[in-house]
Enzyme design. Structure first.
Site, PDB file in Angstrom:
ATOM      1  N   ARG A 232       0.809  -1.195   0.000  1.00  0.00           N
ATOM      2  CA  ARG A 232       0.000   0.000   0.000  1.00  0.00           C
ATOM      3  C   ARG A 232       0.855   1.263   0.000  1.00  0.00           C
ATOM      4  NH1 ARG A 232      -3.699  -1.683   5.036  1.00  0.00           N
ATOM      5  NH2 ARG A 232      -2.620  -3.673   4.971  1.00  0.00           N
ATOM      6  N   GLY A 233       2.114   1.146   0.377  1.00  0.00           N
ATOM      7  CA  GLY A 233       2.949   2.314   0.654  1.00  0.00           C
ATOM      8  C   GLY A 233       3.070   3.329  -0.458  1.00  0.00           C
TER       9      GLY A 233
ATOM     10  N   GLU B 244       7.593   2.655  -6.258  1.00  0.00           N
ATOM     11  CA  GLU B 244       7.745   2.094  -4.915  1.00  0.00           C
ATOM     12  C   GLU B 244       7.992   3.228  -3.926  1.00  0.00           C
ATOM     13  OE1 GLU B 244       7.237   0.152  -2.736  1.00  0.00           O
ATOM     14  OE2 GLU B 244       8.661  -1.511  -2.643  1.00  0.00           O
ATOM     15  N   ASP B 245       7.505   3.086  -2.725  1.00  0.00           N
ATOM     16  CA  ASP B 245       7.717   4.147  -1.737  1.00  0.00           C
ATOM     17  C   ASP B 245       9.123   4.091  -1.153  1.00  0.00           C
ATOM     18  OD1 ASP B 245       6.946   1.737  -0.624  1.00  0.00           O
ATOM     19  OD2 ASP B 245       6.065   2.620   1.149  1.00  0.00           O
TER      20      ASP B 245
ATOM     21  N   ASP C  57      14.305  -0.923   0.962  1.00  0.00           N
ATOM     22  CA  ASP C  57      15.033  -1.153   2.207  1.00  0.00           C
ATOM     23  C   ASP C  57      16.043  -2.285   1.938  1.00  0.00           C
ATOM     24  OD1 ASP C  57      15.726  -1.758   4.871  1.00  0.00           O
ATOM     25  OD2 ASP C  57      13.771  -1.239   5.625  1.00  0.00           O
TER      26      ASP C  57
ATOM     27  N   LYS D 205      17.206   3.236   1.279  1.00  0.00           N
ATOM     28  CA  LYS D 205      18.158   3.142   2.398  1.00  0.00           C
ATOM     29  C   LYS D 205      19.295   2.235   1.940  1.00  0.00           C
ATOM     30  CE  LYS D 205      14.853   3.072   6.254  1.00  0.00           C
ATOM     31  NZ  LYS D 205      14.315   2.144   7.265  1.00  0.00           N
TER      32      LYS D 205
ATOM     33  N   PHE E 173      13.762   4.555  10.857  1.00  0.00           N
ATOM     34  CA  PHE E 173      12.418   4.069  10.554  1.00  0.00           C
ATOM     35  C   PHE E 173      11.559   5.269  10.199  1.00  0.00           C
ATOM     36  CE2 PHE E 173       9.807   0.463  10.361  1.00  0.00           C
ATOM     37  CZ  PHE E 173       8.511   0.932  10.512  1.00  0.00           C
ATOM     38  N   VAL E 174      11.070   5.322   8.968  1.00  0.00           N
ATOM     39  CA  VAL E 174      10.337   6.508   8.515  1.00  0.00           C
ATOM     40  C   VAL E 174       8.859   6.205   8.294  1.00  0.00           C
ATOM     41  CG1 VAL E 174      12.309   7.708   7.500  1.00  0.00           C
ATOM     42  CG2 VAL E 174      11.026   6.062   6.111  1.00  0.00           C
TER      43      VAL E 174
ATOM     44  N   ASP F  56       3.890   3.577   6.517  1.00  0.00           N
ATOM     45  CA  ASP F  56       3.258   3.365   7.828  1.00  0.00           C
ATOM     46  C   ASP F  56       4.222   2.864   8.883  1.00  0.00           C
ATOM     47  OD1 ASP F  56       3.527   0.702   6.579  1.00  0.00           O
ATOM     48  OD2 ASP F  56       2.409   0.012   8.326  1.00  0.00           O
TER      49      ASP F  56
ATOM     50  N   ARG G 281       0.303   6.812   7.506  1.00  0.00           N
ATOM     51  CA  ARG G 281       0.443   6.874   6.042  1.00  0.00           C
ATOM     52  C   ARG G 281      -0.029   8.223   5.508  1.00  0.00           C
ATOM     53  NH1 ARG G 281       1.412   1.639   3.948  1.00  0.00           N
ATOM     54  NH2 ARG G 281       0.494  -0.047   5.159  1.00  0.00           N
TER      55      ARG G 281
HETATM   56  C1  PRP Z   1       7.401  -1.890   2.663  1.00  0.00           C
HETATM   57  C2  PRP Z   1       7.687  -0.839   1.624  1.00  0.00           C
HETATM   58  C3  PRP Z   1       8.358  -1.608   0.534  1.00  0.00           C
HETATM   59  C4  PRP Z   1       9.077  -2.710   1.266  1.00  0.00           C
HETATM   60  C5  PRP Z   1      10.535  -2.393   1.329  1.00  0.00           C
HETATM   61  O1  PRP Z   1       6.212  -2.502   2.317  1.00  0.00           O
HETATM   62  O2  PRP Z   1       6.500  -0.245   1.172  1.00  0.00           O
HETATM   63  O3  PRP Z   1       7.439  -2.177  -0.359  1.00  0.00           O
HETATM   64  O4  PRP Z   1       8.505  -2.778   2.571  1.00  0.00           O
HETATM   65  O5  PRP Z   1      11.233  -3.364   2.062  1.00  0.00           O
HETATM   66  P1  PRP Z   1      12.390  -4.287   1.480  1.00  0.00           P
HETATM   67  O6  PRP Z   1      13.181  -3.491   0.498  1.00  0.00           O
HETATM   68  O7  PRP Z   1      13.167  -4.648   2.715  1.00  0.00           O
HETATM   69  O8  PRP Z   1      11.743  -5.479   0.861  1.00  0.00           O
HETATM   70  P2  PRP Z   1       5.315  -3.317   3.349  1.00  0.00           P
HETATM   71  O9  PRP Z   1       5.544  -4.771   3.171  1.00  0.00           O
HETATM   72  O10 PRP Z   1       5.490  -2.739   4.714  1.00  0.00           O
HETATM   73  O11 PRP Z   1       3.845  -3.035   2.848  1.00  0.00           O
HETATM   74  P3  PRP Z   1       3.062  -1.655   2.655  1.00  0.00           P
HETATM   75  O12 PRP Z   1       3.582  -1.039   1.374  1.00  0.00           O
HETATM   76  O13 PRP Z   1       1.651  -2.096   2.547  1.00  0.00           O
HETATM   77  O14 PRP Z   1       3.302  -0.768   3.845  1.00  0.00           O
END
Ligand code: PRP
Length: 178
Positions: free
Chosen positions: A44-45, A100-101, A104, A132, A153-154, A160, A166
């Site tokens: 959802r991000g 993508e938001d 990580d 990051k 942690f942002v 979220d 969000r």
């Molecule tokens: C978060 C974020 C990225 C992913 C990054 O999504 O939105 O999609 O984690 O992490 P990574 O590079 O370590 O794989 P999340 O699974 O929290 O779902 P969301 O988008 O619904 O918040």
């Protein structure tokens, strides 16, 4: 259960808006002449970022979504990536921009890119608002990155903590009280 925390502003709404505009200009130039650009948001991000970015694109755009999950409700990334919702339409032979938001560890994006690449799009590129680099565990090829940030942690602008924050219009760093 979530821990007590405060949010320290990191990237203002104005800085985000300026960066989104610059990214859109580069994307418009890169995909100029395309017959169709499928802009794929990772739920959802990415929902806030894709809404702002897509409205700055002057291209024949279609919007689709895919949902992958790797975080659960805490701050630790797990290695398992699950596809919870797939695209509605085929992408074979089309230009695709994955929005993508935050990148990580890179596991989510790597998994999604492998899946989308297997469907033989024409061009497959990534625009991530945040990255990051110090957290990366797998190499990710993202043509556009909005901001590189330290390992904090942002939240906000779609991102979220335990499904909250969000809707903040800026990006902030979570500071835990304990
Ligand atoms: C978060 C974020 C990225 C992913 C990054 O999504 O939105 O999609 O984690 O992490 P990574 O590079 O370590 O794989 P999340 O699974 O929290 O779902 P969301 O988008 O619904 O918040």
């Amino acid at each position: 259960m979530t821990r007590d925390y405060t949010i320290k502003p990191m990237i203002t709404a104005d800085r985000i808006a300026a960066r989104v505009e610059a990214l859109a200009a580069e994307i418009n130039a890169y995909f100029a002449g395309t017959e169709k650009l499928v802009v794929v948001g990772l739920l959802r991000g990415s929902y806030v970022f894709i809404a702002d970015l897509a409205r700055k694109l002057e291209l024949p755009v279609e919007v689709d979504f895919i949902e992958a999950s790797s975080y659960g409700s805490g701050t630790e990334s797990s290695r398992e990536v699950r596809i919870l919702k797939d695209l509605r339409s085929p992408i074979e032979g089309l230009d695709v921009l994955v929005v993508e938001d935050i990148v990580d560890t890179g596991h989510t994006l790597k998994h999604v890119l492998k899946l989308l690449a297997s469907r033989k799009p024409n061009r497959l590129e990534v625009c991530a608002l945040l990255s990051k680099p110090s957290r990366r565990e797998v190499e990710i090829r993202a043509r556009w990155i909005g901001f590189e940030i330290p390992d904090e942690f942002v939240v906000g602008y779609g991102i979220d903590y335990a499904q909250r924050n969000r809707n903040l219009p800026y990006i902030g760093a979570v500071e835990f009280s304990d």
